[in-house]
Every structure is written in structure tokens, then in C-alpha cells.
Design an enzyme around this catalytic site. Sequence first.
Site, short mmCIF file in Angstrom:
data_model
loop_
_atom_site.label_atom_id
_atom_site.label_comp_id
_atom_site.label_asym_id
_atom_site.label_seq_id
_atom_site.Cartn_x
_atom_site.Cartn_y
_atom_site.Cartn_z
N ARG A 21 56.99 46.53 54.98
CA ARG A 21 55.57 46.42 55.37
C ARG A 21 54.80 47.71 55.07
NH1 ARG A 21 54.36 46.80 60.32
NH2 ARG A 21 56.21 45.74 61.13
N TYR A 65 31.42 34.14 48.26
CA TYR A 65 32.47 33.13 48.38
C TYR A 65 32.40 32.53 49.80
CZ TYR A 65 37.19 31.34 49.08
OH TYR A 65 38.26 30.55 49.40
N ASP A 104 32.59 42.43 45.07
CA ASP A 104 33.65 41.46 44.78
C ASP A 104 33.57 41.17 43.29
OD1 ASP A 104 35.14 39.12 44.36
OD2 ASP A 104 34.88 38.47 46.44
N LYS A 157 42.92 34.50 41.44
CA LYS A 157 42.10 33.91 40.38
C LYS A 157 42.51 34.49 39.01
CE LYS A 157 40.27 32.09 44.06
NZ LYS A 157 39.10 32.63 44.74
C1 LIG Z 1 38.77 32.93 46.12
C2 LIG Z 1 37.84 34.03 46.37
C3 LIG Z 1 38.03 34.90 47.46
C4 LIG Z 1 39.13 34.71 48.48
O1 LIG Z 1 40.38 34.95 47.90
P1 LIG Z 1 41.76 34.25 48.39
O2 LIG Z 1 42.76 34.85 47.49
O3 LIG Z 1 41.59 32.78 48.27
O4 LIG Z 1 41.95 34.67 49.81
C5 LIG Z 1 37.15 35.97 47.61
N1 LIG Z 1 36.13 36.15 46.74
C6 LIG Z 1 35.90 35.33 45.70
C7 LIG Z 1 34.76 35.59 44.79
C8 LIG Z 1 36.74 34.24 45.48
O5 LIG Z 1 36.50 33.42 44.46
#
Ligand SMILES: *Cc1c(COP(=O)(O)O)cnc(C)c1O
Length: 403
Positions: free
Chosen positions: A73, A127, A192, A217
Site C-alpha cells: 500500500r 465528467y 482533467d 480511458k
Molecule cells: C471516466 C472519467 C473519469 C473517472 O474515471 P474512472 O477511471 O472511471 O474512475 C474522470 N474524468 C473523466 C473525464 C472521465 O472520462
Amino acid sequence: MDAMDREPSVTPRALATEAVHAGRDDLVGLGLHAPPIDLSTTYPSYDVRAEAARIDEFATTGARPDGPPVYARLDNPTVARFEDALARLEGTQAAVAFASGMAALSAVLLARASQGLRHVVAVRPLYGCSDHLLDTGLLGTEVTWTDPAGVADAIRPDTGLVMVETPANPTLAEVDVRALAHACGSVPLLVDNTFATPVLQRPVEEGARLVLHSATKYLGGHGDVMGGVVACDEEFARTLRQIRFATGGVLHPLAGYLLHRGLATLAVRVRAASATAAELVRRLVTDPRVVRVHYPRIGGAMIAFEVYGEPQDVIAGVRLITPAVSLGSVDTLIQHPASISHRIVAEGDRRSAGVSDRLLRMSVGLEDVEDLWRDLTQALSAPTAGPARADVPSAAVPRPVGR
Ligand SMILES: *Cc1c(COP(=O)(O)O)cnc(C)c1O
């Protein structure tokens, strides 16, 4: 070779080169070609004093431990390779990986709240779940929603973070990061960068302090691994490592391995999918069944478009394209934000953020453009998705690419 020849950061390397080599600089010395996977949860040591010193060092500084991590961890060498590589791609000193994008955002919010800075200024759209986390104040934070021009005025003495997505999920609206960073003053700006990836945009170069990715993603890129990561300076990374250690949202080493492997093809994948997306946009813009197309100036593989017909019927009509939430995979995905990805955002907030009920969001993959177009165009011809309907204002005609 002397030591200087082996020093990885002496000569700046292009992004495509970093993508393939970052986090692998020591492999030749180890006699390996692929990075090793370390699945240890614990690390043996007969020297308890040395372990105690490593724990003290981590507890007081948050620096990565020198030598074995003591416990999984705290740190993991396979995950650390992914972190090092992503930091190189984003041009930051460090990166800290988490179990998901939401775990990464949670850690940033907790890091600020732990310093008494509980107020967040954020720009919609975000998101759906990021919006939800901020709006509900689930972690004890308080949010002020504003547009980019209102950020400076929204900042208070207890503001710990300004958060924005660009291009934003799902409308692909863009924010001028440089101007926004200026408006933030000394308050850290988090961008982001999930949609653009460092291939198209490096927010830290424009003044952002924190770059967040849902690694689930494009970084992973194959729809088979979940993760999140924050790229930032070493000072912030130290706090994030301490939060991660205390709250436990660690990335599994197998996921770390897959994400690191995904980075190697990131530049090629993003460029190829973006070229296909741009071609699909050219066709959608002049399609009489389409009201409006959203595509960012910086390009990318995400497309959003509004249809005259029922968006649900377009989703039901695809055959090659996968009707699924998420994005950034090798295969093309389409979803209806008002029903799925942004369902958790209150209807009024969704609409005022520009997320129309007619909006579809498509993540373009690596298939052949003609095959994708054939599938999309037949799905758009679903009975109710047909020609312009009477309930749509006649001013809503196809318009040039842009916002
Ligand atoms: C999917 C997504 C998230 C969240 O990510 P997870 O891996 O699903 O927790 C945050 N920001 C954006 C722009 C996303 O597309």
C-alpha cells in the site's frame, strides 16, 4: 557506458520516444526487455531498524521509499514505472497512480481538505461522477460552480482547488488553460486531461499544477484496465502518496503493468483515431439528420453530436460500433450522456452545462473509417432518427465544426 550516458533525462526526447522508453531506462541493465511485474504485498527484511527508518521517512515526507517498499500500500515498483512514464509524458516531476480516476480525484480533494482548504471552484461540464462528487460534498468539500470568466471572483481564502476539464466530458467544450491558470493565482488548477491526453495537450506547460487522468480511458487504451493518475510536482505528489497510503486507493500492479504498456502505443493510437474522428466530423457536419457537431479545436478522437431524431434509437441501431459508456478504447463506443454518463447530474445542471437530451457522445477507435461511417449512417436512419422533425427549431441547422 559511463554514468552520464545512462542518465535518462540528459537529452530531451520526443513524446513518441518517451511513450515507448519512459519507465524502462533500467531494463537493459537488469537484462530484461519487458518490465517485470512485482505482485508482492509485503517485503521481507531482517533489518527492522532500516524498515523503521523507511516508515519514518515516508510518514514525514511522503517521498518514495529508497529500497523495498515495506508494504504494497506504500509503493510498488511496477506501478512506479507507469507513474514515471506518465510524468515524463505530461512533463511533470512526478505522478501518483490510483485504483481509478475517481480515486485519484478523491485523493486530490482529501489532500486539500486535510490542509483546511475545503472549497473548490469548478467549471461545468465535468465528467458526471466528478460533478456528483463535488456537488454532493461527499468528502466534506464545498463547491462553487462558475464559468471560466467567473473563476477569479469565486476564489475565497479557503479555496483549495480550481477544477476544469478541457475538452470537457461530454460536450467537448474547451477552456483556455493559460488564461484560467492566471485567474487562479496561487490556488492550484487541476485540469482533467483524460480526453486530450498528453499527445494533444500538456496542461502543466500552460500553468496547471495538477493533471488528472482516468487512465481507464486512453492511457490503458484497450478497455480492459481501470486506473487513475495525477501528474504534478513532487511536493504535491508527496501529499498524494501519504493520502493513498492512509486511504488505500492503490492501483494494482497488474493494472500498473497494463497501463504502462498502453502508454507505449498512446501517441499512435490517439493520432490514428483522431484522424478518423476528424473525417467522421466532416461527414456529420453536412448530414441532414444531424443538428450540430461538437469537435474541439485541438482535435482528438472524441466526437459529440446532436440529432433531430431520438438519440436512443441511434444507440439501438449501431452494429459495429459498441453501444457502451466509457471511451478511449481501440474500438468505437457510442453513448447517450443524458441517459448514462451524466445521468447522475441533476437535469437542470446538465442542461445549463450544455448537455442536451439530443446529444450523443462517440469515442472513435481504430476501425476503418468507411466501416464506421457505414454503421453510423445506417444507425442514423433508424425510423425516428429520420429527417428533420417539426418540433426542432428551423434555426438548428448543421453548422461548421466548432463550439
Ligand atoms: C471516466 C472519467 C473519469 C473517472 O474515471 P474512472 O477511471 O472511471 O474512475 C474522470 N474524468 C473523466 C473525464 C472521465 O472520462
